[in-house]
Scaffold this motif. Structure first.
Motif, PDB file in Angstrom:
ATOM      1  N   ILE A 182      -1.707  -4.920  -3.286  1.00  0.00           N
ATOM      2  CA  ILE A 182      -2.205  -3.831  -3.865  1.00  0.00           C
ATOM      3  C   ILE A 182      -1.173  -3.242  -4.682  1.00  0.00           C
ATOM      4  CG2 ILE A 182      -2.627  -1.355  -3.175  1.00  0.00           C
ATOM      5  CD1 ILE A 182      -3.524  -1.911  -0.483  1.00  0.00           C
TER       6      ILE A 182
ATOM      7  N   MET B 253      -5.675   7.055   3.409  1.00  0.00           N
ATOM      8  CA  MET B 253      -4.190   7.457   3.547  1.00  0.00           C
ATOM      9  C   MET B 253      -4.178   8.446   2.231  1.00  0.00           C
ATOM     10  SD  MET B 253      -2.328   5.639   5.540  1.00  0.00           S
ATOM     11  CE  MET B 253      -0.736   5.359   5.022  1.00  0.00           C
TER      12      MET B 253
ATOM     13  N   LEU C 145      -2.922  -2.746   4.659  1.00  0.00           N
ATOM     14  CA  LEU C 145      -4.082  -1.723   4.297  1.00  0.00           C
ATOM     15  C   LEU C 145      -5.240  -2.603   3.860  1.00  0.00           C
ATOM     16  CD1 LEU C 145      -2.295   1.257   3.318  1.00  0.00           C
ATOM     17  CD2 LEU C 145      -3.214   1.097   5.464  1.00  0.00           C
TER      18      LEU C 145
ATOM     19  N   GLU D 249      -9.071   1.821   3.758  1.00  0.00           N
ATOM     20  CA  GLU D 249      -7.895   2.454   4.653  1.00  0.00           C
ATOM     21  C   GLU D 249      -6.804   3.072   3.587  1.00  0.00           C
ATOM     22  OE1 GLU D 249      -7.824  -0.542   8.584  1.00  0.00           O
ATOM     23  OE2 GLU D 249      -6.599  -1.032   6.762  1.00  0.00           O
ATOM     24  N   LEU D 250      -6.905   2.364   2.438  1.00  0.00           N
ATOM     25  CA  LEU D 250      -5.875   2.777   1.129  1.00  0.00           C
ATOM     26  C   LEU D 250      -6.492   4.072   0.837  1.00  0.00           C
ATOM     27  CD1 LEU D 250      -3.699   2.434  -0.724  1.00  0.00           C
ATOM     28  CD2 LEU D 250      -5.285   1.421  -2.218  1.00  0.00           C
TER      29      LEU D 250
ATOM     30  N   ASN E 274      -6.810  -3.658  -5.295  1.00  0.00           N
ATOM     31  CA  ASN E 274      -6.651  -4.648  -4.189  1.00  0.00           C
ATOM     32  C   ASN E 274      -7.212  -6.137  -4.468  1.00  0.00           C
ATOM     33  OD1 ASN E 274      -8.245  -4.493  -0.858  1.00  0.00           O
ATOM     34  ND2 ASN E 274      -6.273  -5.141  -1.495  1.00  0.00           N
TER      35      ASN E 274
ATOM     36  N   ARG F 243     -12.607  -6.905  -1.471  1.00  0.00           N
ATOM     37  CA  ARG F 243     -11.449  -6.073  -1.919  1.00  0.00           C
ATOM     38  C   ARG F 243     -12.044  -5.229  -3.047  1.00  0.00           C
ATOM     39  NH1 ARG F 243      -9.166 -11.038  -0.264  1.00  0.00           N
ATOM     40  NH2 ARG F 243      -7.416 -10.569   1.045  1.00  0.00           N
TER      41      ARG F 243
ATOM     42  N   SER G 134       2.649   1.810  -3.382  1.00  0.00           N
ATOM     43  CA  SER G 134       1.584   1.875  -4.592  1.00  0.00           C
ATOM     44  C   SER G 134       1.342   3.445  -4.101  1.00  0.00           C
ATOM     45  CB  SER G 134       0.508   1.173  -4.448  1.00  0.00           C
ATOM     46  OG  SER G 134       0.928  -0.050  -4.831  1.00  0.00           O
ATOM     47  N   ILE G 135       1.159   4.132  -2.998  1.00  0.00           N
ATOM     48  CA  ILE G 135       0.740   5.334  -2.702  1.00  0.00           C
ATOM     49  C   ILE G 135       1.939   6.407  -3.275  1.00  0.00           C
ATOM     50  CG2 ILE G 135       0.234   7.052  -0.652  1.00  0.00           C
ATOM     51  CD1 ILE G 135      -0.842   4.829   0.848  1.00  0.00           C
TER      52      ILE G 135
ATOM     53  N   ILE H 204       0.238  -0.997  10.322  1.00  0.00           N
ATOM     54  CA  ILE H 204       0.041  -1.209   8.794  1.00  0.00           C
ATOM     55  C   ILE H 204       1.406  -2.304   8.788  1.00  0.00           C
ATOM     56  CG2 ILE H 204       1.017  -0.379   6.477  1.00  0.00           C
ATOM     57  CD1 ILE H 204      -0.437   2.225   7.282  1.00  0.00           C
TER      58      ILE H 204
ATOM     59  N   THR I 189      -2.041  10.684   8.139  1.00  0.00           N
ATOM     60  CA  THR I 189      -2.137   9.298   8.089  1.00  0.00           C
ATOM     61  C   THR I 189      -2.196   8.286   9.015  1.00  0.00           C
ATOM     62  OG1 THR I 189       0.302   8.812   7.659  1.00  0.00           O
ATOM     63  CG2 THR I 189      -0.979   9.487   5.651  1.00  0.00           C
TER      64      THR I 189
ATOM     65  N   GLY J  38       0.886  -1.344  -0.075  1.00  0.00           N
ATOM     66  CA  GLY J  38      -0.034   0.008   0.018  1.00  0.00           C
ATOM     67  C   GLY J  38       0.754   1.369  -0.089  1.00  0.00           C
TER      68      GLY J  38
END
Length: 235
Positions: free
Chosen positions: A178, A125, A117, A121-122, A164, A227, A69-70, A112, A103, A66
């Motif tokens: 993710i 964030m 996540l 939650e993702l 996800n 998901r 990826s963020i 986490i 976050t 997660g």
């Protein structure tokens, strides 16, 4: 379709040799293979590939798919970036500075690291970084809706779509995961997942139906809700 040579070169510099990753399950096509590259060359939707490829990153912790990826997506969106020792003060998001007091209020980093996540939650964030994030649980969607939303996001130049999904549902080794989507090939009805655990698997092409089914699986950390996918854009 945009020229692909630059993007292919950029991503090839960070991909390991195929022998260093886990065996590729039947039905998936590795990007760093001749068929995988051919799919990218012929793909009808691939605009997001370029913006994501230059920020492609590998998760630094087993539970950080997660956060990795963020960081990729925030950089691709060109969100204003704080300084970080991890990126030599160059002002890029990474798996350290994506964590902020905002976050922590969504889900503390320490938690986490133990549990990863959920889809919601993702989204939280991302929203803590003042960007728009719309979560769609697969159980509330349908394959055709997902496919069209993903294609539109890949091509619109304004948003990115993350999935996800349950790895074992597409033949990979266990667990929820993710990563962002980067391209779509109409002839094979498949999407390119830019997998952030490149020490396990390279980016892979997976059929849209198989991917949707892998998202439409219960997440035990989210009260059994399925998901799904997340569309992220600048506000």
């Amino acid at each position: 379709m945009r020229p692909l040579l630059t993007g292919l070169f950029l991503l090839s510099t960070v991909l390991p040799a195929a022998a260093e990753t886990l065996p590729m399950p039947e039905g998936l096509v590795a990007l760093n293979s001749a068929p995988g590259e051919a799919l990218l060359m012929q793909s009808e939707a691939n605009a997001d590939y370029f913006d994501l490829a230059i920020h492609f990153t590998n998760q630094v912790h087993p539970a950080f798919c997660g956060p990795a990826s963020i960081a990729m997506v925030l950089n691709a969106l060109e969100v204003p970036r704080p300084a970080s020792d991890m990126t030599l003060g160059l002002g890029l998001f990474d798996q350290e500075n994506v964590f902020t007091p905002a976050t922590e209020a969504v889900k503390p980093r320490a938690v986490i690291e133990r549990a990863g996540l959920t889809l919601d939650e993702l989204a939280g964030m991302f929203q803590a970084h003042s960007v728009s994030a719309e979560a769609v649980h697969a159980e509330d969607s349908a394959l055709d809706d997902f496919r069209q939303t993903a294609i539109d996001s890949i091509e619109d130049g304004e948003s990115f779509l993350l999935v996800n999904y349950l790895r074992s549902a597409i033949g990979q080794e266990k667990g929820g995961h993710i990563s962002p989507l980067a391209a779509y090939d109409e002839d094979t009805d498949s999407f390119l997942i830019l997998d952030v655990t490149r020490y396990k698997y390279p980016p892979v092409w997976v059929g849209a139906a198989a991917l949707f089914d892998a998202m439409n699986t219960p997440d035990s950390d989210n009260d059994g809700r399925s998901r799904g996918y997340l569309v992220v854009s600048r506000q």
